[in-house]
Scaffold this motif. Structure first.
Motif, PDB file in Angstrom:
ATOM      1  N   ALA A   1      37.775 -54.751  83.432  1.00  0.00           N
ATOM      2  CA  ALA A   1      36.639 -55.074  82.561  1.00  0.00           C
ATOM      3  C   ALA A   1      36.460 -56.587  82.489  1.00  0.00           C
ATOM      4  O   ALA A   1      37.413 -57.308  82.179  1.00  0.00           O
ATOM      5  CB  ALA A   1      36.862 -54.500  81.170  1.00  0.00           C
ATOM      6  N   PRO A   2      35.267 -57.080  82.773  1.00  0.00           N
ATOM      7  CA  PRO A   2      35.045 -58.533  82.732  1.00  0.00           C
ATOM      8  C   PRO A   2      35.266 -59.097  81.334  1.00  0.00           C
ATOM      9  O   PRO A   2      34.925 -58.456  80.334  1.00  0.00           O
ATOM     10  CB  PRO A   2      33.578 -58.677  83.144  1.00  0.00           C
ATOM     11  N   ALA A   3      35.830 -60.284  81.285  1.00  0.00           N
ATOM     12  CA  ALA A   3      36.025 -60.981  80.014  1.00  0.00           C
ATOM     13  C   ALA A   3      35.376 -62.347  80.101  1.00  0.00           C
ATOM     14  O   ALA A   3      35.500 -63.048  81.105  1.00  0.00           O
ATOM     15  CB  ALA A   3      37.509 -61.112  79.687  1.00  0.00           C
ATOM     16  N   ILE A   4      34.641 -62.699  79.062  1.00  0.00           N
ATOM     17  CA  ILE A   4      34.008 -64.017  78.993  1.00  0.00           C
ATOM     18  C   ILE A   4      34.606 -64.766  77.803  1.00  0.00           C
ATOM     19  O   ILE A   4      35.402 -64.222  77.052  1.00  0.00           O
ATOM     20  CB  ILE A   4      32.472 -63.903  78.882  1.00  0.00           C
ATOM     21  N   GLY A   5      34.221 -66.008  77.649  1.00  0.00           N
ATOM     22  CA  GLY A   5      34.814 -66.815  76.595  1.00  0.00           C
ATOM     23  C   GLY A   5      36.138 -67.380  77.057  1.00  0.00           C
ATOM     24  O   GLY A   5      36.311 -67.708  78.233  1.00  0.00           O
ATOM     25  N   ASN A   6      37.084 -67.454  76.155  1.00  0.00           N
ATOM     26  CA  ASN A   6      38.404 -67.995  76.469  1.00  0.00           C
ATOM     27  C   ASN A   6      39.309 -66.861  76.953  1.00  0.00           C
ATOM     28  O   ASN A   6      39.676 -65.989  76.168  1.00  0.00           O
ATOM     29  CB  ASN A   6      39.014 -68.651  75.223  1.00  0.00           C
ATOM     30  N   PRO A   7      39.666 -66.848  78.242  1.00  0.00           N
ATOM     31  CA  PRO A   7      40.491 -65.741  78.761  1.00  0.00           C
ATOM     32  C   PRO A   7      41.859 -65.638  78.112  1.00  0.00           C
ATOM     33  O   PRO A   7      42.501 -64.595  78.167  1.00  0.00           O
ATOM     34  CB  PRO A   7      40.611 -66.061  80.252  1.00  0.00           C
ATOM     35  N   LYS A   8      42.313 -66.721  77.469  1.00  0.00           N
ATOM     36  CA  LYS A   8      43.606 -66.724  76.785  1.00  0.00           C
ATOM     37  C   LYS A   8      43.445 -66.777  75.271  1.00  0.00           C
ATOM     38  O   LYS A   8      44.370 -67.149  74.551  1.00  0.00           O
ATOM     39  CB  LYS A   8      44.454 -67.905  77.274  1.00  0.00           C
ATOM     40  N   GLY A   9      42.257 -66.395  74.808  1.00  0.00           N
ATOM     41  CA  GLY A   9      41.997 -66.440  73.377  1.00  0.00           C
ATOM     42  C   GLY A   9      42.941 -65.569  72.573  1.00  0.00           C
ATOM     43  O   GLY A   9      43.461 -64.570  73.065  1.00  0.00           O
ATOM     44  N   ASP A  10      43.163 -65.957  71.321  1.00  0.00           N
ATOM     45  CA  ASP A  10      44.111 -65.224  70.483  1.00  0.00           C
ATOM     46  C   ASP A  10      43.483 -64.014  69.790  1.00  0.00           C
ATOM     47  O   ASP A  10      44.188 -63.193  69.201  1.00  0.00           O
ATOM     48  CB  ASP A  10      44.751 -66.144  69.447  1.00  0.00           C
TER      49      ASP A  10
ATOM     50  N   ASP B   1      33.842 -70.706  68.217  1.00  0.00           N
ATOM     51  CA  ASP B   1      35.258 -70.402  68.001  1.00  0.00           C
ATOM     52  C   ASP B   1      36.144 -71.090  69.023  1.00  0.00           C
ATOM     53  O   ASP B   1      37.134 -71.718  68.674  1.00  0.00           O
ATOM     54  CB  ASP B   1      35.467 -68.886  68.045  1.00  0.00           C
ATOM     55  N   GLY B   2      35.815 -70.970  70.291  1.00  0.00           N
ATOM     56  CA  GLY B   2      36.608 -71.604  71.339  1.00  0.00           C
ATOM     57  C   GLY B   2      37.910 -70.901  71.665  1.00  0.00           C
ATOM     58  O   GLY B   2      38.558 -71.205  72.667  1.00  0.00           O
ATOM     59  N   ASN B   3      38.320 -69.955  70.836  1.00  0.00           N
ATOM     60  CA  ASN B   3      39.565 -69.237  71.074  1.00  0.00           C
ATOM     61  C   ASN B   3      39.340 -67.727  71.012  1.00  0.00           C
ATOM     62  O   ASN B   3      40.224 -66.970  70.651  1.00  0.00           O
ATOM     63  CB  ASN B   3      40.625 -69.652  70.045  1.00  0.00           C
ATOM     64  N   LEU B   4      38.103 -67.347  71.375  1.00  0.00           N
ATOM     65  CA  LEU B   4      37.707 -65.945  71.345  1.00  0.00           C
ATOM     66  C   LEU B   4      37.521 -65.424  72.766  1.00  0.00           C
ATOM     67  O   LEU B   4      36.852 -66.046  73.585  1.00  0.00           O
ATOM     68  CB  LEU B   4      36.400 -65.778  70.563  1.00  0.00           C
ATOM     69  N   ARG B   5      38.133 -64.304  73.033  1.00  0.00           N
ATOM     70  CA  ARG B   5      37.995 -63.613  74.319  1.00  0.00           C
ATOM     71  C   ARG B   5      37.069 -62.421  74.098  1.00  0.00           C
ATOM     72  O   ARG B   5      37.277 -61.625  73.189  1.00  0.00           O
ATOM     73  CB  ARG B   5      39.372 -63.144  74.785  1.00  0.00           C
TER      74      ARG B   5
END
Length: 199
Positions: free
Chosen positions: A37-46, A74-78
């Motif tokens: 499943a594709p993930a956008i945003g921060n791939p290492k987000g918490d 947010d910058g830390n959202l996956r």
């Protein structure tokens, strides 16, 4: 405020599913961390937000800028994108091309282009929109065909999870242990992310 339904599968309690969806895997790993499943945003987000969507769904498209806004703030959202093409053949075709575009490194471009369309789609319109965004539809289809087994299995998993969770339509968002059906404003999303981050 959008009504929330507890995502029972993530609390560790038993969940009785409809017979048609008993085989669906709705463990946290399956829902939040499907490798296909594709993930956008921060791939290492918490914190991970999962979105079930359809490219012909007007509410998905109108709410997409809200998701983007919250994601950028947010910058830390996956954000995991779960294609759930329930509006007919053009929806399936759009998902196939967008997921096929991953092989070209252009999934994000395809997603953004298709999310800006208005109303119902035709195959010709899908191809035109993607072409205008710099995604060759023929190459995207080749990418889909080369990975057809994997992509088709992903779409089947997405559908099974949506049915098992009890989703009634698109869009639907899962954050932490809660399901948010329908379009959601930025503030409830921020609150949900804060709650998930604190848990």
């Amino acid at each position: 405020m959008i009504d929330r339904r507890t995502f029972l599968a993530l609390t560790g309690t038993a969940l009785i599913l409809p017979r048609a969806s008993l085989a669906a895997d709705i463990t946290p790993k399956a829902v939040f961390h499907d490798p296909d499943a594709p993930a956008i945003g921060n791939p290492k987000g918490d914190v991970t937000l999962v979105e079930f969507f359809d490219y012909q769904c007007p509410y998905c498209k109108s709410n997409h800028p809200v998701i983007e806004q919250v994601m950028k703030e947010d910058g830390n959202l996956r954000v995991v994108m779960k294609d759930w093409p329930i509006f007919g053949a053009p929806s399936v075709y759009a998902s196939q091309l967008a997921l096929g575009a991953q092989s070209m490194g252009k999934y994000d471009t395809a997603l953004e282009a298709l999310m800006t369309t208005k109303g119902k789609l035709s195959n010709a319109q899908i191809e035109s929109v993607l072409s205008a965004a710099g995604v060759d539809p023929q190459q995207a289809m080749a990418g889909y065909k080369a990975n057809r087994k994997q992509i088709d299995a992903l779409l089947i998993r997405n559908d099974g999870q949506a049915v098992a969770i009890g989703l009634q339509g698109t869009p639907a968002y899962i954050i932490g242990r809660d399901v948010y059906p329908g379009a959601v404003d930025a503030d409830p999303l921020r609150d949900a992310i804060k709650k998930a981050r604190a848990s």
